[in-house]
Write a protein that holds these residues in place. Structure first.
Motif, mmCIF file in Angstrom:
data_model
loop_
_atom_site.group_PDB
_atom_site.id
_atom_site.type_symbol
_atom_site.label_atom_id
_atom_site.label_comp_id
_atom_site.label_asym_id
_atom_site.label_seq_id
_atom_site.Cartn_x
_atom_site.Cartn_y
_atom_site.Cartn_z
ATOM 1 N N GLY A 82 -17.237 -13.443 -8.129
ATOM 2 C CA GLY A 82 -16.955 -13.652 -6.717
ATOM 3 C C GLY A 82 -16.805 -12.341 -5.947
ATOM 4 N N ASN A 83 -16.670 -12.487 -4.638
ATOM 5 C CA ASN A 83 -16.602 -11.314 -3.767
ATOM 6 C C ASN A 83 -15.289 -11.227 -2.997
ATOM 7 O OD1 ASN A 83 -19.228 -10.707 -4.563
ATOM 8 N ND2 ASN A 83 -20.149 -11.832 -2.849
ATOM 9 N N ASP A 84 -14.248 -11.860 -3.528
ATOM 10 C CA ASP A 84 -12.950 -11.788 -2.848
ATOM 11 C C ASP A 84 -12.496 -10.334 -2.766
ATOM 12 O OD1 ASP A 84 -10.077 -11.700 -2.429
ATOM 13 O OD2 ASP A 84 -10.077 -13.864 -2.798
ATOM 14 N N PRO A 85 -12.332 -9.785 -1.559
ATOM 15 C CA PRO A 85 -12.004 -8.358 -1.426
ATOM 16 C C PRO A 85 -10.687 -7.971 -2.092
ATOM 17 C CG PRO A 85 -11.776 -9.496 0.682
ATOM 18 C CD PRO A 85 -12.463 -10.441 -0.236
ATOM 19 N N LYS A 86 -9.692 -8.850 -2.068
ATOM 20 C CA LYS A 86 -8.411 -8.541 -2.694
ATOM 21 C C LYS A 86 -8.546 -8.458 -4.206
ATOM 22 C CE LYS A 86 -5.424 -10.443 0.941
ATOM 23 N NZ LYS A 86 -4.356 -11.417 1.260
ATOM 24 N N VAL A 87 -9.315 -9.370 -4.764
ATOM 25 C CA VAL A 87 -9.515 -9.380 -6.222
ATOM 26 C C VAL A 87 -10.286 -8.129 -6.654
ATOM 27 C CG1 VAL A 87 -10.626 -10.596 -8.139
ATOM 28 C CG2 VAL A 87 -9.426 -11.892 -6.365
ATOM 29 N N ILE A 88 -11.337 -7.798 -5.921
ATOM 30 C CA ILE A 88 -12.140 -6.620 -6.262
ATOM 31 C C ILE A 88 -11.322 -5.342 -6.104
ATOM 32 C CG2 ILE A 88 -14.191 -5.274 -5.692
ATOM 33 C CD1 ILE A 88 -14.826 -7.935 -7.010
ATOM 34 N N ALA A 89 -10.544 -5.274 -5.025
ATOM 35 C CA ALA A 89 -9.718 -4.082 -4.784
ATOM 36 C C ALA A 89 -8.692 -3.904 -5.900
ATOM 37 C CB ALA A 89 -9.022 -4.182 -3.432
ATOM 38 N N LEU A 90 -8.094 -5.009 -6.375
ATOM 39 C CA LEU A 90 -7.126 -4.938 -7.470
ATOM 40 C C LEU A 90 -7.814 -4.487 -8.750
ATOM 41 C CD1 LEU A 90 -4.284 -5.427 -8.567
ATOM 42 C CD2 LEU A 90 -4.911 -7.825 -8.939
ATOM 43 N N PHE A 91 -9.003 -5.008 -8.987
ATOM 44 C CA PHE A 91 -9.770 -4.600 -10.164
ATOM 45 C C PHE A 91 -10.040 -3.100 -10.140
ATOM 46 C CE2 PHE A 91 -14.202 -3.521 -11.313
ATOM 47 C CZ PHE A 91 -14.081 -3.573 -12.693
ATOM 48 N N LEU A 92 -10.459 -2.579 -8.996
ATOM 49 C CA LEU A 92 -10.759 -1.150 -8.885
ATOM 50 C C LEU A 92 -9.503 -0.298 -9.055
ATOM 51 C CD1 LEU A 92 -13.324 -1.227 -5.933
ATOM 52 C CD2 LEU A 92 -13.796 -0.814 -8.346
ATOM 53 N N LEU A 103 -21.238 -3.697 -8.366
ATOM 54 C CA LEU A 103 -20.628 -3.828 -7.042
ATOM 55 C C LEU A 103 -21.669 -3.664 -5.937
ATOM 56 C CD1 LEU A 103 -17.340 -1.784 -7.602
ATOM 57 C CD2 LEU A 103 -17.560 -4.274 -7.446
ATOM 58 N N LEU A 104 -22.584 -2.717 -6.118
ATOM 59 C CA LEU A 104 -23.607 -2.479 -5.103
ATOM 60 C C LEU A 104 -24.610 -3.628 -5.016
ATOM 61 C CD1 LEU A 104 -24.267 1.330 -5.651
ATOM 62 C CD2 LEU A 104 -23.349 0.257 -3.591
ATOM 63 N N SER A 105 -24.683 -4.443 -6.056
ATOM 64 C CA SER A 105 -25.606 -5.586 -6.043
ATOM 65 C C SER A 105 -25.021 -6.784 -5.306
ATOM 66 C CB SER A 105 -25.954 -5.993 -7.480
ATOM 67 O OG SER A 105 -24.838 -6.628 -8.112
ATOM 68 N N ARG A 106 -23.743 -6.688 -4.938
ATOM 69 C CA ARG A 106 -23.068 -7.829 -4.311
ATOM 70 C C ARG A 106 -22.926 -7.654 -2.801
ATOM 71 N NH1 ARG A 106 -18.113 -9.639 -8.330
ATOM 72 N NH2 ARG A 106 -19.274 -9.536 -10.315
ATOM 73 N N ASP A 107 -22.643 -8.764 -2.157
ATOM 74 C CA ASP A 107 -22.445 -8.776 -0.708
ATOM 75 C C ASP A 107 -20.952 -8.586 -0.429
ATOM 76 O OD1 ASP A 107 -22.788 -9.017 1.999
ATOM 77 O OD2 ASP A 107 -22.844 -11.219 1.985
ATOM 78 N N LEU A 108 -20.517 -7.333 -0.491
ATOM 79 C CA LEU A 108 -19.096 -7.022 -0.354
ATOM 80 C C LEU A 108 -18.785 -6.470 1.039
ATOM 81 C CD1 LEU A 108 -18.542 -5.210 -3.772
ATOM 82 C CD2 LEU A 108 -17.999 -7.589 -3.225
ATOM 83 N N GLU A 109 -17.494 -6.353 1.317
ATOM 84 C CA GLU A 109 -17.067 -5.737 2.556
ATOM 85 C C GLU A 109 -17.471 -4.263 2.575
ATOM 86 O OE1 GLU A 109 -12.876 -6.257 3.072
ATOM 87 O OE2 GLU A 109 -13.075 -8.348 3.716
ATOM 88 N N ASP A 110 -17.612 -3.716 3.771
ATOM 89 C CA ASP A 110 -18.086 -2.346 3.919
ATOM 90 C C ASP A 110 -17.229 -1.337 3.149
ATOM 91 O OD1 ASP A 110 -20.101 -3.271 5.480
ATOM 92 O OD2 ASP A 110 -19.386 -2.407 7.371
ATOM 93 N N GLN A 111 -15.915 -1.510 3.209
ATOM 94 C CA GLN A 111 -15.038 -0.545 2.545
ATOM 95 C C GLN A 111 -15.272 -0.526 1.037
ATOM 96 O OE1 GLN A 111 -10.872 -1.089 3.314
ATOM 97 N NE2 GLN A 111 -10.277 0.783 2.250
ATOM 98 N N LEU A 112 -15.504 -1.687 0.446
ATOM 99 C CA LEU A 112 -15.755 -1.755 -0.995
ATOM 100 C C LEU A 112 -17.130 -1.174 -1.345
ATOM 101 C CD1 LEU A 112 -14.264 -5.286 -1.744
ATOM 102 C CD2 LEU A 112 -13.289 -3.060 -2.343
ATOM 103 N N LEU A 113 -18.101 -1.386 -0.450
ATOM 104 C CA LEU A 113 -19.417 -0.805 -0.676
ATOM 105 C C LEU A 113 -19.350 0.722 -0.590
ATOM 106 C CD1 LEU A 113 -21.673 -3.285 1.326
ATOM 107 C CD2 LEU A 113 -21.596 -3.001 -1.154
#
Length: 413
Positions: free
Chosen positions: A66-76, A106-116
């Motif tokens: 998934g692309n949940d920004p909170k989940v991805i940010a926590l992972f990073l 991450l770059l292959s996903r449709d993420l928020e700009d900050q995560l990209l």
């Protein structure tokens, strides 16, 4: 703002501090073992414990679905704390490879700009470290990555890739032909004139000018700085005044060798001073502060040379960047430094007029001025100072007090 490998974004910081982290993920830690309670009854003693279910190992490099920004940010955030298991060169490369796969995912996903932004910064940093470790084909791979990313339909990815490409060109300015250098300077100058003043563009411009100066292309460096300052000033940006001042100050500093220096102000006793008063003498202009460790470490050398060469026409003008006047006065009282001290008693610190005139951005900084009042060197610390003094004033006619004291017992025998 671009997340550059030279100022390492939070996520890419993982790959810079690879061998420095001693952390593990919370999921990797074994839970504390509780002591077993003593059986108090026969029934309890006969009970058998059920074997604990085996815990599946967690892959810290597995990007969550998934692309949940909170989940991805926590992972990073957790990824930063993953240590290198094998700290050999091969182990570090392997670790970098795992991080690179994370960035690619991450770059292959449709993420928020900050995560990209974090993902492309992470990828660029990893490829830079491959190149630093002389991994075969790393530089070509980095160039290919940026070229492809620059064509990405997502504006944030394309724009950052183009900015990284520009940064690469600035860093490699020494490898460019003269015409290519000139074209790059014009491009950087144009960038400073378009839109709002961007800290990245300012840094690239300063980096290019400083690189030209280091290459010995002082005239080109000064011309570039003056052009950059002119373009920024033309924008009327409220944040541009300090940048323009720093650029013009750097240009003045670069042109000092062979030319007179302007130094004036109030001595520590309140009397006015101008360096023209010392014409005919060799003068060390020393920017320093009582809180500066390297400055204090250099003081014994300056004091020794002052003792050796003062009678031959050597003077020192200290320019303190201390904000705390009381601390400076206490220091001078304790150390009894015999040379001239200037201080701007308004809490200016780095904003000292003399420091601003020549864009002093790090101390200790010193200039050596000859008998004609012209600067002969912008580097005069350590062993360089006595060598230059001997060239300008001849050999010292006496030995340092420490050496004379050491020789006294021999002479008395």
């Amino acid at each position: 703002m671009i997340r550059r490998w030279i100022s390492v974004p939070a996520v890419a910081g993982t790959v810079v501090a690879l061998c420095c982290h001693g952390f593990v993920l919370a999921e990797d830690k074994d839970p504390p073992t509780k002591p077993k309670a003593a059986a108090s009854e026969k029934g309890d003693a006969e009970k058998t414990e059920k074997p604990a279910a085996e815990k599946k190992p967690v892959d810290p490099f597995a990007v969550p679905e998934g692309n949940d920004p909170k989940v991805i940010a926590l992972f990073l955030s957790r990824l930063q704390r993953v240590p290198v298991k094998n700290r050999t060169p091969e182990g570090i490369i392997e670790h970098l490879g795992k991080l690179e796969k994370v960035a690619d995912e991450l770059l292959s996903r449709d993420l928020e700009d900050q995560l990209l932004e974090q993902a492309i910064g992470m990828k660029f940093q990893i490829l830079s470290l491959y190149a630093q470790r002389e991994v075969e084909g790393a530089e070509e791979k980095q160039s290919e990555f940026l070229a492809k990313a620059a064509e990405d339909p997502r504006p944030v990815v394309a724009n950052m890739a183009k900015t990284y490409q520009k940064m690469q060109r600035v860093q490699q300015i020494g490898d460019l032909e003269k015409a290519e250098r000139a074209a790059l300077i014009q491009e950087l100058a144009k960038d400073l004139q378009e839109g709002e003043l961007n800290s990245d563009e300012v840094e690239f411009a300063m980096m290019a000018a400083n690189s030209l100066a280091e290459l010995g292309e002082t005239e080109d460096a000064v011309a570039a700085l003056n052009l950059f300052a002119k373009n920024i000033e033309a924008t009327g940006s409220p944040n541009g005044e300090k940048v323009v001042s720093a650029m013009l100050g750097t240009a003045r500093k670069l042109t000092l060798p062979g030319n007179p220096i302007e130094i004036s102000g109030k001595k520590i006793d309140g009397t006015e001073f101008n360096i023209t008063e010392l014409k005919g003498k060799v003068v060390l202009v020393d920017f320093w502060a009582t809180w500066c460790g390297p400055c204090l470490a250099e003081l014994p050398n300056v004091a020794e040379q002052y003792e050796l060469y003062h009678d031959k026409g050597f003077e020192v003008v200290g320019i303190s960047l201390d904000e705390d006047r009381e601390a400076l006065e206490e220091f001078l009282k304790e150390k009894q430094l015999p040379w001239i001290q200037l201080h701007q008693n308004d809490g200016a610190g780095w904003g000292n007029d003399n420091a601003a005139r020549y864009a002093i951005q790090g101390i200790p900084a010193c200039f050596l001025v000859d008998q004609e009042g012209k600067v002969v060197s912008l580097e005069c610390r350590g062993e360089v100072l006595p060598k230059m003094l001997e060239q300008l004033l001849g050999p010292a006619e006496k030995k340092p007090a420490a050496e004379e004291k050491a020789e006294t017992p021999e002479k008395s025998k």
